[in-house]
Design a protein around this motif. Structure first.
Motif, short mmCIF file in Angstrom:
data_model
loop_
_atom_site.label_atom_id
_atom_site.label_comp_id
_atom_site.label_asym_id
_atom_site.label_seq_id
_atom_site.Cartn_x
_atom_site.Cartn_y
_atom_site.Cartn_z
N PHE A 442 -27.68 30.33 27.63
CA PHE A 442 -29.14 30.30 27.53
C PHE A 442 -29.55 28.96 26.94
CE2 PHE A 442 -27.96 34.80 26.79
CZ PHE A 442 -28.55 35.37 27.92
N ASP A 443 -30.38 28.24 27.64
CA ASP A 443 -30.90 26.97 27.15
C ASP A 443 -29.76 26.02 26.76
OD1 ASP A 443 -33.06 25.30 26.64
OD2 ASP A 443 -33.20 25.88 24.54
N TYR A 447 -22.98 31.74 24.92
CA TYR A 447 -22.96 32.94 24.09
C TYR A 447 -21.91 33.91 24.61
CZ TYR A 447 -27.59 31.50 22.36
OH TYR A 447 -28.65 30.82 21.80
N GLN A 515 -26.42 36.09 16.82
CA GLN A 515 -27.77 35.59 17.14
C GLN A 515 -28.68 36.69 17.67
OE1 GLN A 515 -28.44 32.78 16.10
NE2 GLN A 515 -26.58 31.56 16.10
N SER A 538 -35.11 31.71 15.86
CA SER A 538 -34.91 30.42 16.54
C SER A 538 -34.33 30.55 17.93
CB SER A 538 -33.99 29.53 15.69
OG SER A 538 -32.72 30.14 15.53
N ARG A 539 -33.89 31.77 18.32
CA ARG A 539 -33.27 31.95 19.63
C ARG A 539 -34.12 32.82 20.56
NH1 ARG A 539 -27.91 30.06 19.23
NH2 ARG A 539 -27.91 28.72 17.39
N ARG A 540 -35.35 33.06 20.19
CA ARG A 540 -36.19 33.90 21.03
C ARG A 540 -36.78 33.11 22.19
NH1 ARG A 540 -39.21 37.03 15.99
NH2 ARG A 540 -37.34 38.17 15.34
N LYS A 542 -35.46 32.83 25.09
CA LYS A 542 -34.41 32.20 25.90
C LYS A 542 -33.85 33.16 26.94
CE LYS A 542 -34.52 28.90 22.72
NZ LYS A 542 -35.18 27.60 22.95
#
Length: 607
Positions: A442-443, A447, A515, A538-540, A542
């Protein structure tokens, strides 16, 4: 030169290693041994009939093995007719050099000399090179069937005091048949190998299985104590090209090779494979000069603290230290390195766990609990580096055979490594695939989606304490201020066969960081499940939340669940959008603060 001019009673000789045992020389020595007694024979692994270890020659030879191989040597040691001297392979040359084990003669095998007078040690340079340099006499069997290998494998004829020209086929080891357990271990280990990594592999089923699953990797290198047939196809296909190595770039490095004639022909005159003495190739500091060094070694058993037994079965000595610790330590010091111990979860008959609470009495710890990073069985990968004893125990129980997990948890609790509130033995989520995990990006960030595990207690606490007040309010519907050890334990100790708890993790250096977490709780009364998840701020945005929900929905469908339900605060618009985009419908209700959403799955209630 007669043997009487080379040796005398009570002297010490070295016999060449691995696939380069000078059998014709040994036979000639036996045939002409009249008047000789009590000759100490020292060697490492020898692919030979090991005739010198037979009881009938006990007055002529006394064996002192630095690595045990072959039943005759093993039996001689067990019966007290022979000795075993444990030593790191990288330090055996020092024993010869410093006269700790002074050598009166080295009996070795070489290929014919070239026009410059240099013979090649061929397939076995390892400690043979040091024996040749430090022995008082060098006696060589010149074998035209010996490959001429590249690197530091050469001996000049002036270094040889006597020789016997005798052709001898090199012993061959056929690639083993792989069973399902070994295949699974190989697949798990391959997940630890990144593109651009440098590999150390041994011989046998597990290394061959690992190599089988590396076909889609890129730019791998080899810096290994030994190589076998498994690397040939990967080198010819370009998967192993050694371009990204940071030490001996462009070359596959080894100390010896064992395999079929195909392998011996492959290394013959091959400038891309170089053979070096053990003190060079097995030096932990030199191994560490390879970035992303992955060391893969086996074990007889591993206890729940991470101690690795490799050279004995109880009090019966079976093999030796060899190069395991050399490479485990070298990989640990490498930038991005990964030391790996791989073994089946049970003995061959399936009656005993090889993940044990305490080591079998007499068992020898080769790799200490401080050295070990990863343990792999057919049930997964246990990451132990930086983990407490309690966390290690939980990780190792998770990869033990399911039949022994409850027993291991009950046993380990007696030693207070696992607290009272840790009740459940780890369970699995087979719906995530054979390695029980999936990879996503993602981005631009990679992961891993995997189940939450009992050993994730601290990781979940760390994840919780990254949340701001708004996230805590949206997720828990009130201002939660603490995630205690007991609470975190209850959240990671999940019966995954009934409920479900998944997490998205990434790597920050060598550390794994959670995360995102998603879970559902099964409701038997109406064959439904209630789902919820939380993503680090900070990972929303995505795609992590959507993917989590998709995966949980797929698992729920496969388990025959009828309906998924979620309760979401009315002001949590991003979360509501995730559910609505997956087809969840709002259910009318009287709660003004929360919205209840549901998705019909049309499942059949599990039996």
């Amino acid at each position: 030169m007669p043997w009487a001019d080379l040796l005398k009673s009570g002297c010490r000789i070295f016999i060449g290693s691995n696939a380069a045992v000078p059998n014709a020389l040994v036979a000639d020595l036996i045939d002409h041994s009249r008047g000789l007694h009590d000759i100490e024979v020292t060697h490492i692994l020898t692919l030979s009939d090991n005739v010198w270890a037979e009881p009938r020659y006990r007055d002529l030879f006394k064996v002192n093995s630095l690595f045990i191989g072959g039943e005759k040597v093993r039996d001689a040691i067990a019966e007290g007719r022979a000795d075993y001297t444990p030593c790191f392979l990288s330090e055996i040359p020092q024993l010869f050099r410093e006269q700790v084990l002074p050598l009166d003669a080295a009996l070795v095998m070489v290929g014919p000399p070239d026009e410059f007078g240099y013979c090649s040690l061929g397939v076995s340079v390892d400690v043979v090179s040091a024996a040749v340099r430090f022995a008082r006499r060098v006696v060589a069997q010149v074998n035209p069937r010996m490959p001429r290998t590249s690197g530091h494998s050469f001996v000049h004829v002036q270094q040889i005091d006597a020789w016997l020209e005798q052709a001898q086929e090199l012993p061959e080891i056929q690639p083993p048949e792989l069973d399902q357990v070994t295949e699974q271990i190989g697949q798990y280990v391959s997940l630890l190998v990144d593109n651009g990594a440098t590999l150390q592999l041994g011989i046998g089923k597990i290394p061959d299985a690992v190599l089988r699953y590396l076909g889609n990797h890129r730019n791998l290198g080899v810096h290994s104590e030994m190589i076998s047939d498994g690397i040939i196809d990967l080198m010819q296909s370009g998967v192993i090209n050694n371009r990204r190595k940071t030490f001996h770039r462009g070359k596959a490095v080894t100390t010896f090779c064992m395999g079929t004639r195909r392998l011996y022909d492959f290394v013959d005159g091959n400038p891309h494979v170089e053979f070096y003495p053990a003190e060079h190739a097995n030096s932990p500091t030199r191994i560490a000069r390879n970035d992303k060094m992955v060391s893969i070694n086996g074990a007889i058993e591993v206890d729940l603290t991470g101690q690795v037994v490799s050279d004995s079965i109880g009090r019966k000595f079976y093999s030796g230290i060899g190069g395991q610790v050399d490479f485990i330590r070298g990989a640990a010091l490498s930038r991005g390195g990964k030391p790996v111990i791989a073994l089946p979860s049970t003995t061959r008959d399936g009656q005993h766990s090889r993940i044990v609470t305490t080591i079998t009495p007499g068992g020898g710890v080769v790799t200490s609990r401080g050295h070990v990073h990863y343990i792999v069985t057919e049930y997964g990968i246990a990451s132990l580096h930086g983990k407490s004893i309690r966390e290690r125990a939980l990780e190792l129980i998770r990869i033990a055979h399911p039949r022994f997990r409850r027993e291991l948890l009950e046993q380990v609790r007696k030693f207070y490594w696992v607290p009272e509130y840790q009740e459940l033995a780890p369970t699995s989520v087979p719906e995530l695939g054979p390695v029980e995990s999936k990879r996503f990006a993602f981005d631009g960030i990679r992961y891993t989606l995997r189940p939450l595990r009992p050993a994730d207690e601290r990781l979940l606490q760390e994840f919780f304490y990254t949340h701001n007040k708004e996230t805590l309010l949206m997720r828990y519907n009130h201002h939660v201020t603490q995630m205690s050890r007991e609470k975190s334990c209850s959240l990671v100790s999940v019966d995954q066969r009934r409920d479900l708890a998944l997490c998205f993790t990434d790597r920050q250096g060598q550390a794994e960081v959670i995360q995102g977490v998603g879970r559902y709780y099964y409701i038997a009364a109406d064959n439904s499940c209630e789902v919820a998840f939380v993503i680090k701020e900070s990972r929303r945005g995505k795609g992590i939340a959507t993917t989590l929900l998709e995966e949980m929905e797929g698992i729920a469908r496969s388990r025959g669940i009828d309906r998924m339900v979620a309760c979401v605060r009315r002001d949590n618009h991003p979360m509501l959008a995730v559910f609505e985009n997956r087809g969840f419908q709002a259910i009318p209700g009287e709660d003004l603060d929360e919205v209840t959403l549901a998705l019909d799955l049309g499942g059949e209630k599990p039996a």
